[in-house]
Design a protein around this motif. Structure first.
Motif, PDB file in Angstrom:
ATOM      1  N   SER A   3       0.841  -1.192   0.000  1.00 20.98           N
ATOM      2  CA  SER A   3       0.000   0.000   0.000  1.00 20.98           C
ATOM      3  C   SER A   3       0.879   1.246   0.000  1.00 20.98           C
ATOM      4  CB  SER A   3      -0.903   0.019   1.237  1.00 20.98           C
ATOM      5  OG  SER A   3      -1.897  -0.976   1.141  1.00 20.98           O
ATOM      6  N   ARG A   4       0.479   2.216  -0.802  1.00 22.06           N
ATOM      7  CA  ARG A   4       1.280   3.436  -0.945  1.00 22.06           C
ATOM      8  C   ARG A   4       1.410   4.176   0.387  1.00 22.06           C
ATOM      9  NH1 ARG A   4       2.721   6.310  -5.611  1.00 22.06           N
ATOM     10  NH2 ARG A   4       2.848   8.587  -5.420  1.00 22.06           N
ATOM     11  N   PHE A   5       0.323   4.234   1.161  1.00 23.23           N
ATOM     12  CA  PHE A   5       0.403   4.978   2.421  1.00 23.23           C
ATOM     13  C   PHE A   5       1.290   4.268   3.439  1.00 23.23           C
ATOM     14  CE2 PHE A   5      -2.539   1.955   3.977  1.00 23.23           C
ATOM     15  CZ  PHE A   5      -3.004   2.232   5.257  1.00 23.23           C
ATOM     16  N   VAL A   6       1.405   2.941   3.334  1.00 23.63           N
ATOM     17  CA  VAL A   6       2.325   2.200   4.195  1.00 23.63           C
ATOM     18  C   VAL A   6       3.769   2.470   3.770  1.00 23.63           C
ATOM     19  CG1 VAL A   6       3.067  -0.100   4.934  1.00 23.63           C
ATOM     20  CG2 VAL A   6       0.630   0.417   4.726  1.00 23.63           C
ATOM     21  N   ASN A   7       4.028   2.446   2.470  1.00 22.70           N
ATOM     22  CA  ASN A   7       5.372   2.746   1.979  1.00 22.70           C
ATOM     23  C   ASN A   7       5.823   4.142   2.386  1.00 22.70           C
ATOM     24  OD1 ASN A   7       5.959   0.302   0.728  1.00 22.70           O
ATOM     25  ND2 ASN A   7       5.162   0.928  -1.262  1.00 22.70           N
ATOM     26  N   PHE A   8       4.916   5.111   2.296  1.00 24.09           N
ATOM     27  CA  PHE A   8       5.261   6.470   2.716  1.00 24.09           C
ATOM     28  C   PHE A   8       5.705   6.488   4.179  1.00 24.09           C
ATOM     29  CE2 PHE A   8       2.309   8.871  -0.489  1.00 24.09           C
ATOM     30  CZ  PHE A   8       3.220   8.625  -1.507  1.00 24.09           C
ATOM     31  N   ALA A   9       4.940   5.816   5.029  1.00 24.25           N
ATOM     32  CA  ALA A   9       5.266   5.794   6.457  1.00 24.25           C
ATOM     33  C   ALA A   9       6.622   5.142   6.699  1.00 24.25           C
ATOM     34  CB  ALA A   9       4.179   5.044   7.226  1.00 24.25           C
ATOM     35  N   GLU A  10       6.876   4.042   6.012  1.00 16.97           N
ATOM     36  CA  GLU A  10       8.149   3.343   6.200  1.00 16.97           C
ATOM     37  C   GLU A  10       9.331   4.214   5.784  1.00 16.97           C
ATOM     38  OE1 GLU A  10       7.942  -1.263   5.756  1.00 16.97           O
ATOM     39  OE2 GLU A  10       6.756  -0.409   4.111  1.00 16.97           O
ATOM     40  N   LEU A  11       9.201   4.919   4.664  1.00 17.98           N
ATOM     41  CA  LEU A  11      10.303   5.753   4.191  1.00 17.98           C
ATOM     42  C   LEU A  11      10.539   6.941   5.124  1.00 17.98           C
ATOM     43  CD1 LEU A  11       9.757   5.832   0.315  1.00 17.98           C
ATOM     44  CD2 LEU A  11      11.473   4.554   1.604  1.00 17.98           C
ATOM     45  N   ALA A  12       9.473   7.575   5.593  1.00 18.22           N
ATOM     46  CA  ALA A  12       9.626   8.692   6.526  1.00 18.22           C
ATOM     47  C   ALA A  12      10.262   8.221   7.830  1.00 18.22           C
ATOM     48  CB  ALA A  12       8.276   9.346   6.790  1.00 18.22           C
ATOM     49  N   ALA A  13       9.851   7.044   8.304  1.00 15.76           N
ATOM     50  CA  ALA A  13      10.417   6.496   9.540  1.00 15.76           C
ATOM     51  C   ALA A  13      11.887   6.145   9.373  1.00 15.76           C
ATOM     52  CB  ALA A  13       9.620   5.270   9.972  1.00 15.76           C
ATOM     53  N   ILE A  14      12.244   5.576   8.217  1.00 12.50           N
ATOM     54  CA  ILE A  14      13.650   5.236   7.962  1.00 12.50           C
ATOM     55  C   ILE A  14      14.519   6.486   8.035  1.00 12.50           C
ATOM     56  CG2 ILE A  14      15.267   4.515   6.143  1.00 12.50           C
ATOM     57  CD1 ILE A  14      13.136   2.441   5.300  1.00 12.50           C
ATOM     58  N   GLU A  15      14.074   7.566   7.376  1.00 14.45           N
ATOM     59  CA  GLU A  15      14.868   8.795   7.412  1.00 14.45           C
ATOM     60  C   GLU A  15      14.977   9.353   8.829  1.00 14.45           C
ATOM     61  OE1 GLU A  15      15.320  13.179   5.307  1.00 14.45           O
ATOM     62  OE2 GLU A  15      13.340  12.240   5.364  1.00 14.45           O
ATOM     63  N   ALA A  16      13.862   9.358   9.568  1.00 16.38           N
ATOM     64  CA  ALA A  16      13.879   9.898  10.927  1.00 16.38           C
ATOM     65  C   ALA A  16      14.809   9.091  11.836  1.00 16.38           C
ATOM     66  CB  ALA A  16      12.465   9.918  11.494  1.00 16.38           C
ATOM     67  N   LEU A  17      14.774   7.776  11.714  1.00 15.46           N
ATOM     68  CA  LEU A  17      15.636   6.920  12.542  1.00 15.46           C
ATOM     69  C   LEU A  17      17.103   7.086  12.178  1.00 15.46           C
ATOM     70  CD1 LEU A  17      13.344   3.780  12.582  1.00 15.46           C
ATOM     71  CD2 LEU A  17      14.100   5.027  14.619  1.00 15.46           C
ATOM     72  N   GLN A  18      17.388   7.220  10.892  1.00 19.38           N
ATOM     73  CA  GLN A  18      18.768   7.462  10.476  1.00 19.38           C
ATOM     74  C   GLN A  18      19.251   8.819  10.971  1.00 19.38           C
ATOM     75  OE1 GLN A  18      18.553   6.945   6.208  1.00 19.38           O
ATOM     76  NE2 GLN A  18      18.886   4.729   6.323  1.00 19.38           N
TER      77      GLN A  18
END
Length: 472
Positions: free
Chosen positions: A116-131
């Motif tokens: 799902s596109r909205f799930v992918n968006f969340a995962e990418l935003a979270a990856i950047e924030a955690l990095q």
């Protein structure tokens, strides 16, 4: 849960006992209550996926430079089959995440475009924030002390529309066995948790346009009371399709006058506003208990989250009360929770969607709280409207933001906070809006710079006019 002692007491005896100090009653009934800890919460990581691009710094730079992520829709922008309704839609503009950049970032992260596109968006935003926060739990205890809270508004309307067509045609076997998990409101939080092995609290807010802010508030309170040391919090939305465009269009909520001039379509607080522009994206923040961040040597402590307030205006399913009393109540509660006063606030990143009724109600609410006005005799989202307010401060001080972008910090000459809505650049990201705008608010503190109100040419008349930031 603990059972009452002395249950043989009658109601009148309990009533008499309740007139004694509360501690006497509670200790007699349940024993001494556990002590409550209140811990300080800071922001240590930020991540963004927006129509202005992907990646925190590039998005922030474009925002300050007056960039716009709104475009005129073409058939290629819509899901398969949705293009048939395009020419019948009253609003044919939208704010979409740049597709090529999104696909490249998705592949680099090892994520599947079939999710799902909205799930992918969340995962990418979270990856950047955690990095950005450089938080990578190693021990079991660290994984158990890290949680996730993500909000969304409409989940995945595209998948539901497709399933509905199959059902109407009797093609049951064409429905994906993954449909349920693709549309669940808690799928983004679950996906982030599974990818990183976070075993702390896992929350999903589904409070329409307040969902992203709600998720951050939930995460804040979970850390503050000791249920987690670190939380990844934010909001996500991806529903730019004919279903959502037609539904909001039927509500007369969308901007429909600027189909041939997309970048002029979203006009928060402007006299000529005529509705919002549908957008998509995600925002994520890493929230962390202060001593935990210091002990591990977090590379950034961007700001401290000091208070959070919420309210329902209990007025109407889509229309806020004209005096903005619900929003004013949420802001007052946030100030009270933070132990702050109105004079401490230098900038308000407003909801400001560009709707005729909503914008003026919000400006009145801000004026009631910060400008000496009154609502309901006090001094100074959809579904009955949920309102959220948050108070962010830098760790050392509240920064006074300049009147125009990229100026040296200075206090507003009105004595009231400066106001802008960033939806002129990003459109309205629905459930992701509160999270994306929380990131913008943090960056405003960090850079001592407030983003402008794009397309603000003729400000809504009122005592707030001098506080609205105009594009330079």
């Amino acid at each position: 849960m603990k059972a009452f002692k002395h249950t043989h007491r009658t109601a009148s005896q309990w009533q008499a006992l309740s007139r004694n100090p509360f501690t006497t009653l509670i200790e007699d009934a349940f024993g001494v209550p556990p002590s409550q800890q209140v811990r300080r919460v800071v922001v240590t990581g930020l991540g963004l996926i927006t129509p202005l691009g992907l990646g925190l710094q590039s998005i922030w730079d474009r925002l300050l430079q007056g960039g716009c992520g709104i475009k005129r829709l073409t058939a290629a922008d819509l899901p398969k089959g949705h293009d048939k309704a395009l020419n019948k839609l009253p609003s044919r503009v939208a704010a979409m995440v740049p597709e090529e950049q999104f696909a490249e970032t998705l592949a680099a992260a090892g994520l599947r475009a079939s999710n799902s596109r909205f799930v992918n968006f969340a995962e990418l935003a979270a990856i950047e924030a955690l990095q950005d926060a450089e938080w990578q739990p190693v021990s079991e205890a660290e994984h158990q002390a890290t949680g996730v809270a993500f909000g969304s508004g409409l989940s995945c309307t595209t998948d539901l529309a497709e399933a509905g067509v199959h059902v109407m045609q009797g093609l049951i076997r064409k429905i994906s066995p993954f449909l349920v998990t693709r549309i669940l409101a808690n799928s983004p939080a679950g996906a982030v948790s599974i990818r990183h092995g976070f075993q702390g609290p896992n929350r999903a807010a589904a409070t329409a346009c307040a969902a992203g802010a709600d998720a951050i508030g939930d995460a804040f309170n979970l850390i503050r009371r000791g249920d987690a040391d670190v939380m990844v919090a934010g909001g996500t939305e991806a529903c730019v399709d004919s279903v959502a465009l037609a539904a909001f269009g039927r509500m007369n909520a969308l901007s429909a006058r600027y189909n041939d001039d997309p970048c002029s379509a979203s006009r928060p607080f402007d006299r000529d506003r005529c509705g919002f522009v549908l957008g998509e994206g995600a925002g994520a923040l890493v929230l962390e208990e202060l001593s935990h961040a210091i002990a591990r040597g977090a590379p950034h402590i961007y700001a401290e989250l000091r208070g959070y307030g919420m309210s329902a205006d209990a007025n109407h399913i889509t229309q806020p009360p004209a005096d903005g009393r619900g929003a004013a109540l949420a802001m007052r509660r946030a100030l009270r929770d933070a132990g702050s006063c109105a004079a401490d606030v230098a900038y308000v990143n407003a909801h400001g969607t560009g709707t005729p009724l909503g914008d003026v109600a919000e400006l009145r609410a801000i004026h009631h709280v910060f400008g000496g006005g009154s609502a309901d005799g006090h001094d100074a989202g959809i579904g009955g409207h949920n309102h959220k307010g948050g108070i962010l401060e830098t760790v050392e001080q509240v920064l006074h933001l300049g009147k125009a972008t990229r100026q040296e910090p200075e206090a507003s000459h009105t004595g009231r906070p400066l106001i802008s809505s960033t939806k002129g650049a990003t459109g309205h990201l629905l459930g992701a809006a509160g999270a994306v705008e929380a990131v913008f608010a943090v960056m405003s503190l960090v850079d001592s710079t407030a983003p402008p109100n794009l397309n603000l040419e003729h400000p809504e008349p009122g005592p707030w006019e001098d506080s609205l930031i105009v594009s330079t």
